[in-house]
Design a protein around this motif. Sequence first.
Motif, mmCIF file in Angstrom:
data_model
loop_
_atom_site.group_PDB
_atom_site.id
_atom_site.type_symbol
_atom_site.label_atom_id
_atom_site.label_comp_id
_atom_site.label_asym_id
_atom_site.label_seq_id
_atom_site.Cartn_x
_atom_site.Cartn_y
_atom_site.Cartn_z
ATOM 1 N N LEU A 1 0.856 -1.187 0.000
ATOM 2 C CA LEU A 1 0.000 0.000 0.000
ATOM 3 C C LEU A 1 0.891 1.235 0.000
ATOM 4 O O LEU A 1 1.787 1.376 0.844
ATOM 5 C CB LEU A 1 -0.885 -0.006 1.241
ATOM 6 N N VAL A 2 0.646 2.141 -0.955
ATOM 7 C CA VAL A 2 1.456 3.358 -1.065
ATOM 8 C C VAL A 2 0.543 4.572 -1.204
ATOM 9 O O VAL A 2 -0.675 4.446 -1.426
ATOM 10 C CB VAL A 2 2.434 3.280 -2.257
ATOM 11 N N ALA A 3 1.119 5.737 -1.091
ATOM 12 C CA ALA A 3 0.349 6.981 -1.141
ATOM 13 C C ALA A 3 -0.439 7.108 -2.446
ATOM 14 O O ALA A 3 -1.564 7.610 -2.465
ATOM 15 C CB ALA A 3 1.286 8.177 -0.965
ATOM 16 N N GLU A 4 0.131 6.653 -3.517
ATOM 17 C CA GLU A 4 -0.527 6.778 -4.819
ATOM 18 C C GLU A 4 -1.851 6.021 -4.861
ATOM 19 O O GLU A 4 -2.746 6.369 -5.638
ATOM 20 C CB GLU A 4 0.408 6.263 -5.915
ATOM 21 N N ASP A 5 -2.021 4.999 -4.032
ATOM 22 C CA ASP A 5 -3.282 4.263 -4.002
ATOM 23 C C ASP A 5 -4.420 5.136 -3.475
ATOM 24 O O ASP A 5 -5.566 5.004 -3.920
ATOM 25 C CB ASP A 5 -3.140 3.005 -3.143
ATOM 26 N N PHE A 6 -4.127 6.018 -2.543
ATOM 27 C CA PHE A 6 -5.148 6.941 -2.048
ATOM 28 C C PHE A 6 -5.426 8.044 -3.072
ATOM 29 O O PHE A 6 -6.563 8.514 -3.191
ATOM 30 C CB PHE A 6 -4.719 7.539 -0.713
ATOM 31 N N VAL A 7 -4.398 8.446 -3.796
ATOM 32 C CA VAL A 7 -4.603 9.418 -4.878
ATOM 33 C C VAL A 7 -5.523 8.816 -5.937
ATOM 34 O O VAL A 7 -6.504 9.438 -6.360
ATOM 35 C CB VAL A 7 -3.252 9.833 -5.497
ATOM 36 N N TYR A 8 -5.221 7.609 -6.352
ATOM 37 C CA TYR A 8 -6.038 6.940 -7.376
ATOM 38 C C TYR A 8 -7.464 6.717 -6.892
ATOM 39 O O TYR A 8 -8.433 6.964 -7.623
ATOM 40 C CB TYR A 8 -5.381 5.608 -7.753
ATOM 41 N N ALA A 9 -7.607 6.256 -5.655
ATOM 42 C CA ALA A 9 -8.945 5.980 -5.115
ATOM 43 C C ALA A 9 -9.809 7.233 -5.107
ATOM 44 O O ALA A 9 -10.998 7.182 -5.443
ATOM 45 C CB ALA A 9 -8.821 5.410 -3.708
ATOM 46 N N LEU A 10 -9.240 8.372 -4.726
ATOM 47 C CA LEU A 10 -10.012 9.608 -4.680
ATOM 48 C C LEU A 10 -10.351 10.107 -6.079
ATOM 49 O O LEU A 10 -11.453 10.619 -6.324
ATOM 50 C CB LEU A 10 -9.233 10.675 -3.910
ATOM 51 N N LYS A 11 -9.455 9.934 -7.022
ATOM 52 C CA LYS A 11 -9.733 10.341 -8.406
ATOM 53 C C LYS A 11 -10.909 9.553 -8.980
ATOM 54 O O LYS A 11 -11.665 10.081 -9.807
ATOM 55 C CB LYS A 11 -8.490 10.148 -9.282
ATOM 56 N N ARG A 12 -11.089 8.315 -8.537
ATOM 57 C CA ARG A 12 -12.163 7.494 -9.097
ATOM 58 C C ARG A 12 -13.550 8.088 -8.825
ATOM 59 O O ARG A 12 -14.477 7.887 -9.611
ATOM 60 C CB ARG A 12 -12.099 6.062 -8.542
ATOM 61 N N PHE A 13 -13.697 8.825 -7.711
ATOM 62 C CA PHE A 13 -14.984 9.466 -7.432
ATOM 63 C C PHE A 13 -15.303 10.551 -8.468
ATOM 64 O O PHE A 13 -16.468 10.903 -8.651
ATOM 65 C CB PHE A 13 -14.980 10.083 -6.031
ATOM 66 N N GLY B 1 -13.086 7.055 6.601
ATOM 67 C CA GLY B 1 -14.095 6.069 6.234
ATOM 68 C C GLY B 1 -13.628 5.151 5.124
ATOM 69 O O GLY B 1 -13.748 5.469 3.936
ATOM 70 N N GLY B 2 -13.077 3.996 5.489
ATOM 71 C CA GLY B 2 -12.624 3.047 4.475
ATOM 72 C C GLY B 2 -13.754 2.463 3.663
ATOM 73 O O GLY B 2 -13.546 1.917 2.580
ATOM 74 N N ASP B 3 -15.000 2.575 4.174
ATOM 75 C CA ASP B 3 -16.136 2.069 3.414
ATOM 76 C C ASP B 3 -16.323 2.842 2.109
ATOM 77 O O ASP B 3 -16.882 2.317 1.147
ATOM 78 C CB ASP B 3 -17.412 2.130 4.253
ATOM 79 N N GLN B 4 -15.851 4.087 2.069
ATOM 80 C CA GLN B 4 -15.888 4.855 0.826
ATOM 81 C C GLN B 4 -14.484 5.265 0.382
ATOM 82 O O GLN B 4 -14.037 4.874 -0.681
ATOM 83 C CB GLN B 4 -16.783 6.078 0.983
ATOM 84 N N TYR B 5 -13.796 6.056 1.211
ATOM 85 C CA TYR B 5 -12.460 6.469 0.799
ATOM 86 C C TYR B 5 -11.410 5.542 1.390
ATOM 87 O O TYR B 5 -10.667 5.884 2.289
ATOM 88 C CB TYR B 5 -12.200 7.922 1.194
ATOM 89 N N GLY B 6 -11.389 4.321 0.868
ATOM 90 C CA GLY B 6 -10.358 3.358 1.218
ATOM 91 C C GLY B 6 -9.399 3.205 0.052
ATOM 92 O O GLY B 6 -9.754 3.443 -1.110
ATOM 93 N N ALA B 7 -8.187 2.797 0.346
ATOM 94 C CA ALA B 7 -7.167 2.668 -0.688
ATOM 95 C C ALA B 7 -7.540 1.587 -1.704
ATOM 96 O O ALA B 7 -7.918 0.479 -1.335
ATOM 97 C CB ALA B 7 -5.820 2.348 -0.058
ATOM 98 N N VAL B 8 -7.411 1.932 -2.983
ATOM 99 C CA VAL B 8 -7.721 1.014 -4.081
ATOM 100 C C VAL B 8 -6.499 0.908 -4.978
ATOM 101 O O VAL B 8 -5.899 1.928 -5.353
ATOM 102 C CB VAL B 8 -8.931 1.518 -4.898
ATOM 103 N N ALA B 9 -6.132 -0.320 -5.329
ATOM 104 C CA ALA B 9 -4.999 -0.533 -6.226
ATOM 105 C C ALA B 9 -5.454 -0.398 -7.682
ATOM 106 O O ALA B 9 -6.420 -1.035 -8.104
ATOM 107 C CB ALA B 9 -4.391 -1.913 -5.991
ATOM 108 N N ARG B 10 -4.765 0.403 -8.442
ATOM 109 C CA ARG B 10 -5.136 0.636 -9.839
ATOM 110 C C ARG B 10 -5.120 -0.655 -10.654
ATOM 111 O O ARG B 10 -5.968 -0.862 -11.529
ATOM 112 C CB ARG B 10 -4.183 1.667 -10.450
ATOM 113 N N GLU B 11 -4.177 -1.539 -10.329
ATOM 114 C CA GLU B 11 -4.071 -2.792 -11.080
ATOM 115 C C GLU B 11 -5.353 -3.614 -10.999
ATOM 116 O O GLU B 11 -5.718 -4.311 -11.946
ATOM 117 C CB GLU B 11 -2.911 -3.657 -10.552
ATOM 118 N N VAL B 12 -6.026 -3.553 -9.853
ATOM 119 C CA VAL B 12 -7.245 -4.342 -9.667
ATOM 120 C C VAL B 12 -8.348 -3.841 -10.590
ATOM 121 O O VAL B 12 -9.020 -4.636 -11.270
ATOM 122 C CB VAL B 12 -7.708 -4.291 -8.191
#
Length: 607
Positions: free
Chosen positions: A119-131, A200-211
């Motif tokens: 888990l890295v910082a970029e995963d939180f950046v990517y997860a937030l961009k998805r919204f 709130g990991g139920d919404q803003y939880g880290a997501v891996a772009r590869e997945v």
Amino acid sequence: MRRLKTFVAALLCGLALTGAAAAPSSPAAQPKVFHYAFLIAETGFDPAQVSDLYSRVVTGHIFDALYKYDHLARPYKVKPNVAAGMPEVSEDFRVWMVKIQPGIYFAPDAAFKGARRELVAEDFVYALKRFFDPVTKSPAYSYFNDAGILGLDELRQQALKSKKPFDYDQPVEGLRALDRYTIQFRLKQPRPRFIYSLAGGDQYGAVAREVIEHYGQDHAMEHPVGSGPFMLTKWRRSSQMVLERNPNFRELFYDAEPNADDAQGQALLARFKSRRLPMVDRIEISIIEESQPRWLSFLNRQLDYISVPLEFSSVAAPKGRLAPNLAKQGIQMERVLNSDRTLYYFNMDDPLVGGDAPEKVALRRAIALGTDTQREVGSVRRGQAVIAQSLVAPGTWGYDPAFKSENGDYDLARARALLDMYGYVDKDGDGWREQPSGAPLLIEYASQPDALSRSFDELWKRNMDNLGLRLNIKAAKWPEQLKAARAGQLMIWQLGFTDSTPDVQPDLEILYGPTAGGQNLGRFRHKRFDEIYEEMQRLPDGPEREALLREAQKIITAYMPQKYLVHRILTDLTQPWVSGYRRPPFGNQFWQYIDVDMDLKKVKTGS
């Protein structure tokens, strides 16, 4: 499901790589299983696409947020989760910097091709961009857009205008991974409570772009992969979900900060402190929509936990105390006034009940005044609720138990007088009122096809009959009604909202004009209300912000886009072999904090 076909191989690979990080239980030990039931079906498990409570209960245990709520502290305390400490915040609350802990890994999955994925910082950046990606169609887009992250919505508008794919690689001024473990947020306006958005990991939880790229956006709801304590291993839609311990889950030990005078919290801390989390191996969730079979499943010891259905509240807890026969079995009880409100909303775009014309406002207020909420509390809810005076929920900022408004009134005479005054009278002598123009007047109410909903349907029929209003009840499964609501196809729908943060702002968001069609299902738009909403976002908690909240409450009461009904009293029961349960203050995350004594369960159940 494609993921399940590759799951075994990926899991074995993950276990081989994790070594000491694997589950602490002996391989020969009997797995600890927690059996649970939802009363409403889930919609899916992509944090960026879900909004319903039940799906978010699951995602909150799969995905990691930067911060979390202490599960024993009351009223609440925000603590680091995967963050390495509390955020560094500028004096004007516009720059927030968070460092995350190294050495945290996602659950094993085929998307990672056999490698351990940190888990890295970029995963939180990517997860937030998805919204903000238009393709995601996130119902929470407006919530995160309200944070005013510099450049993020501009990136969305660029994609909408160009009709090209959202550019995840384009740098954004307000959302940057400064290095592998550091995230910086830069906001347009002060946001003193921005940390709640990060908890709130139920919404803003880290997501891996590869997945997401491996399974595709269209299948993201089916393939949740996070770094949290559990991972989804089986899913039969609207029927069953199975989650198992994430073998890559970090070393995390039970700790909490209950108040010094909190005897229950102190006892739980003393019992479990320093235990490795999670303490159970598997969660099995069933969907049991009808109350009676759900209650019987608990009594027959097929469920380890239940939030007591309303129909059986007086049996389980007469006068608010655990029934002697249940206490004798060792069943444990917790009762709380929940941080929620039930309500029905009017579709403000509907030609009959919507709009700001005086006669439309009068119709909505008459329906609200003609709603016998006290009867609802006494009959359907069996006394397990208190009448709501506004949208502000108990336990959240701005709640005042002494606050009183017209919203809490039942006044049939006044309701009838309002209808008469604005021309809603029986013009053709058939016993039902018509519109002022003489056109038919038919109230359409959305409901669900279960026994509890039918009880509410009967109340609606009684209330509308008393007003002389013809009623049509449109029943469908809850996920179907949610889709119709988002599309603006329902006239009136009754539902509940449970708070996920201790602040009132998300409650106000469901009436904020720019969120119409998203969180604002009723499509209410009011210039002054929107100004209040935006000003409250910028202000710190205090008298000035509270005065704005009271003004907003007056606007809601005057225009009546929503009628607030009750705050629910919840009675939770756990079987004698379950320990550690306590309803969390916010976020609905508790599975990792409970233990199941399988030996005691075997003795008690004879299995």
